[in-house]
Design a protein around this motif. Structure first.
Motif: not given
Length: 313
Positions: A11, A15, A271-272, A275
């Motif tokens: 993650l 990010i 961002a999606t 994730r």
């Protein structure tokens, strides 16, 4: 390493890759031979008047890997730093079956022997800047596409100022099959071109469309019946545009681009993607893709995308 720790690390990677846009390279990059006499290694360039042709040549499958990302960034950065850039750039492919395909899976998975967090972050940062260059540079970018454009290849194509297709062209997005979204603005720009319903059908069912369908949908400006006709007609269009003043061309591009996705939409999109990419289940699918694709070589799986994504399940 525990599953929880691996998920947190993944993650963090995703990010930081997509949000930090100016991170400097710390570790050494993989080495490869770049022949500056032909342009930018995987991109051969030639210029006639105010029109530059840039031809992708990254065998075996035109992968969106570290070589192509570095070369494409350098090419566009040079345009950005040139006082009088070409009015028009035409992108095409030396591969008769593939225009550009997906991102190199090895960049995405910590389990890959060649994986390096710092360098993967750097490549993602360059990729974000590449697409920003396409949107903001005064040069008019045209895609001359006569092969497969999927994944990163379709993200690239949709963000050019215009696209023209030959009979071998196919367009799609394989990402949903890998539990991702077509990010970096790909899906957002596709919706602008063909509408939400058709974009949903193609991306969610992971089905590519041929040149005639792309023409009918508005995915491309126009489809031609042969590769020779495609090149001839694109040359005519590019040279005609290059006759006119750069100020008018750029002003019109800015006006047209003002209807595009906002920076906030692009950030939310990434961002999606971050994730989803961090999930263990997604990482397992990446491993499966490497296995079934023969480690991203010229296999029936790669040449058959997007239809072959169902073979993962």
């Amino acid at each position: 390493m525990s599953s929880l720790k691996q998920t947190i690390n993944s993650l963090t990677l995703f990010i930081s890759s997509f949000v930090i846009l100016t991170q400097s390279l710390v570790s050494a990059a993989p080495s490869y031979s770049r022949d500056n006499s032909t342009g930018y290694g995987t991109i051969t360039t030639s210029t006639l008047g105010d029109v530059t042709r840039a031809v992708f040549n990254n065998p075996p499958i035109q992968l969106h890997d570290y070589k192509l990302i570095n070369d494409l960034y350098d090419f566009l950065a040079d345009l950005n730093n040139t006082s009088v850039p070409p009015k028009v750039v035409v992108f095409s492919s030396a591969d008769p079956e593939i225009f550009l395909t997906h991102l190199d899976i090895h960049i995405l998975i910590p389990s890959s022997p060649s994986f390096n967090v710092t360098y993967s972050n750097h490549l993602f940062n360059l990729d974000v800047l590449i697409f920003k260059f396409l949107r903001t540079l005064p040069t008019i970018f045209i895609g001359e596409i006569n092969g497969l454009a999927t994944g990163a290849g379709n993200e690239f194509a949709t963000q050019l100022d215009m696209r023209f297709a030959g009979p071998n062209a196919r367009f799609g997005g394989l990402e949903v099959g890998g539990s991702l979204i077509q990010g970096n603005g790909g899906a957002l720009h596709l919706v602008k071109l063909i509408g939400p319903g058709r974009a949903a059908e193609s991306l969610m069912a992971v089905t590519d469309v041929d040149a005639a369908t792309a023409d009918a949908y508005g995915w491309v400006n126009r489809a031609y019946g042969s590769g020779a006709e495609l090149t001839s007609e694109v040359d005519k269009i590019a040279q005609r545009m290059a006759v006119f003043p750069a100020g008018g061309l750029n002003g019109t591009k800015v006006s047209i681009r003002s209807n595009g996705p906002t920076e906030k939409q692009l950030e939310d999109d990434l961002a999606t993607l971050a994730r989803l990419g961090a999930l263990n289940s997604t990482q397992e699918l990446f491993e499966r893709i490497l296995e079934i694709s023969g480690n991203q070589t010229r296999t029936p799986f790669e040449l058959g995308l997007d239809a072959t994504m169902v073979d993962l399940y």
